[in-house]
Design an enzyme around this catalytic site. Structure first.
Site, mmCIF file in Angstrom:
data_model
loop_
_atom_site.group_PDB
_atom_site.id
_atom_site.type_symbol
_atom_site.label_atom_id
_atom_site.label_comp_id
_atom_site.label_asym_id
_atom_site.label_seq_id
_atom_site.Cartn_x
_atom_site.Cartn_y
_atom_site.Cartn_z
ATOM 1 C CG ASN A 1 -1.907 1.102 1.257
ATOM 2 O OD1 ASN A 1 -1.556 2.259 1.051
ATOM 3 N ND2 ASN A 1 -3.153 0.783 1.523
ATOM 4 C CG ASP B 1 -3.200 4.559 0.963
ATOM 5 O OD1 ASP B 1 -3.257 4.437 -0.278
ATOM 6 O OD2 ASP B 1 -4.077 4.109 1.724
ATOM 7 C CG HIS B 2 0.522 6.232 5.049
ATOM 8 N ND1 HIS B 2 -0.385 7.235 5.326
ATOM 9 C CD2 HIS B 2 -0.055 5.080 5.468
ATOM 10 C CE1 HIS B 2 -1.450 6.719 5.912
ATOM 11 N NE2 HIS B 2 -1.272 5.417 6.006
ATOM 12 N NE ARG C 1 9.003 21.839 1.349
ATOM 13 C CZ ARG C 1 10.289 21.957 1.599
ATOM 14 N NH1 ARG C 1 10.944 20.944 2.147
ATOM 15 N NH2 ARG C 1 10.941 23.069 1.315
ATOM 16 C CG HIS D 1 -8.372 4.174 1.141
ATOM 17 N ND1 HIS D 1 -8.594 4.056 2.503
ATOM 18 C CD2 HIS D 1 -9.550 4.579 0.610
ATOM 19 C CE1 HIS D 1 -9.848 4.384 2.772
ATOM 20 N NE2 HIS D 1 -10.437 4.712 1.639
ATOM 21 N NE ARG E 1 -8.434 7.346 4.750
ATOM 22 C CZ ARG E 1 -9.287 7.019 5.712
ATOM 23 N NH1 ARG E 1 -10.419 7.683 5.838
ATOM 24 N NH2 ARG E 1 -9.014 6.042 6.552
ATOM 25 N NE ARG F 1 -7.918 11.151 5.892
ATOM 26 C CZ ARG F 1 -8.438 10.767 7.050
ATOM 27 N NH1 ARG F 1 -7.718 10.040 7.889
ATOM 28 N NH2 ARG F 1 -9.663 11.101 7.382
ATOM 29 C CG HIS F 2 -3.752 8.882 1.968
ATOM 30 N ND1 HIS F 2 -4.501 8.145 1.083
ATOM 31 C CD2 HIS F 2 -4.109 8.460 3.218
ATOM 32 C CE1 HIS F 2 -5.285 7.308 1.749
ATOM 33 N NE2 HIS F 2 -5.083 7.488 3.041
ATOM 34 C CD GLU G 1 -7.212 -0.474 0.994
ATOM 35 O OE1 GLU G 1 -6.884 -1.558 1.491
ATOM 36 O OE2 GLU G 1 -6.959 0.629 1.523
ATOM 37 C CB THR H 1 -5.579 4.531 10.006
ATOM 38 O OG1 THR H 1 -5.413 3.506 9.016
ATOM 39 C CG2 THR H 1 -5.618 3.906 11.388
ATOM 40 C CB THR H 2 -9.394 1.557 7.970
ATOM 41 O OG1 THR H 2 -9.219 2.220 6.717
ATOM 42 C CG2 THR H 2 -10.665 0.751 7.936
ATOM 43 C CD GLU I 1 -7.165 -6.356 2.899
ATOM 44 O OE1 GLU I 1 -6.341 -5.713 3.581
ATOM 45 O OE2 GLU I 1 -7.378 -6.129 1.695
ATOM 46 C CG HIS J 1 -5.614 -1.893 9.558
ATOM 47 N ND1 HIS J 1 -5.801 -0.832 8.692
ATOM 48 C CD2 HIS J 1 -5.555 -1.352 10.788
ATOM 49 C CE1 HIS J 1 -5.873 0.292 9.387
ATOM 50 N NE2 HIS J 1 -5.715 0.009 10.667
ATOM 51 N N GLY J 2 -2.151 -2.912 9.956
ATOM 52 C CA GLY J 2 -1.285 -2.873 11.126
ATOM 53 C C GLY J 2 -0.192 -3.919 11.155
ATOM 54 N N GLY K 1 1.071 -1.500 4.297
ATOM 55 C CA GLY K 1 1.496 -0.194 3.829
ATOM 56 C C GLY K 1 2.259 0.621 4.845
ATOM 57 C CG HIS K 2 1.661 3.326 8.947
ATOM 58 N ND1 HIS K 2 2.347 3.005 10.098
ATOM 59 C CD2 HIS K 2 1.561 4.676 8.933
ATOM 60 C CE1 HIS K 2 2.642 4.110 10.754
ATOM 61 N NE2 HIS K 2 2.172 5.137 10.076
#
Length: 252
Positions: A9, A11-12, A20, A45, A47, A51-52, A72, A102-103, A153, A196-197, A218-219
């Site tokens: 993922n 996203d981040h 920035r 994702h 959103r 936001r990302h 997503e 986050t979700t 998932e 997730h996580g 991802g994160h």
């Protein structure tokens, strides 16, 4: 035992860029690096509050990568329209709240069954593989199958959070739920993913569940990339997943 795929993922990467403004770091470049390092697919994702990941990121990802793109999305008309235009390999329908960082959990596929049905049908008609991001419960599994989603998932966040807090009793309980849910997917003819996580250790542990065929992470990987580089983080994750699968094979 079925091979275990890794979806990365990105996203981040976009989160850092948006902090920035401007064009860097580029999530498309990250996706290409992740694939070169061993990722089997890319997740992003889009959103509703952007936001990302932005709309153009999704278009560029679809045009730039040769591996499957997992889009997503919330069950919203605007997201459906974008998905139908971009035509990703898969769409994972996720819950979404503007106030969350986050979700926070799985999609309420039982309570939202009637509202979700047309989204699943529209995506399927377009040839897009649909996945439901759900809690590891029998009710959510059954509802997902009845919706016509070929993939679920399982939300691993509660388990990962309990481990991070050192709450072993809660972690054992949550892993038990994941184990039982994964085992039930075959009878419902559902392909089982999880995410997730997850970090190296939790990915290694959950890789031992033979029904799970894909992890989406991802994160943690983007955080690790700050210290070791994205390619090395992806390679280390593949090694952790392989170790978990191998340990399960030895126990069979």
């Amino acid at each position: 035992m079925t091979a275990l795929r890794l979806g990365v993922n990105v996203d981040h990467v976009a989160t850092v860029r948006n902090a920035r403004g401007g064009l860097v770091p580029d999530p498309v470049r990250a996706a290409l690096l992740a694939i070169e390092a061993g990722a089997d697919g890319i997740t992003a994702h889009l959103r509703e509050d952007r936001r990302h990941i932005h709309d153009d990121d999704m278009r560029r990802l679809k045009a730039s990568i040769e591996k499957p793109l997992n889009f997503e999305m919330a069950a919203a008309e605007a997201m459906l329209d974008i998905a139908l235009r971009i035509r990703p390999h898969a769409c994972c329908i996720v819950p979404e709240k503007r106030t969350e960082r986050t979700t926070e959990g799985g999609l309420d596929v039982v309570g939202g069954f009637r509202a979700l049905k047309p989204y699943v049908a529209e995506l399927a008609r377009a040839g897009i593989r649909v996945s439901m991001f759900i809690e590891p419960s029998p009710e959510a599994l059954k509802a997902s199958a009845e919706l016509g989603s070929p993939v679920v998932e399982l939300h691993t966040g509660a388990w990962c959070d309990a481990r991070m807090r050192g709450d072993s009793a809660k972690a054992d309980y949550e892993f038990g739920r994941l184990r039982v849910a994964a085992a039930e997917t075959a009878a419902l003819k559902l392909e089982c993913h999880a995410g997730h996580g997850l970090d190296y250790e939790t990915a290694r542990l959950i890789a031992a569940l033979p029904q799970i065929v894909e992890l989406n992470i991802g994160h943690f990987l983007i955080g690790e990339a700050i210290f070791v580089g994205l390619a090395e983080a992806v390679k280390a994750m593949r090694m952790a997943m392989a170790a978990g699968r191998a340990s399960a094979e030895r126990r069979r």
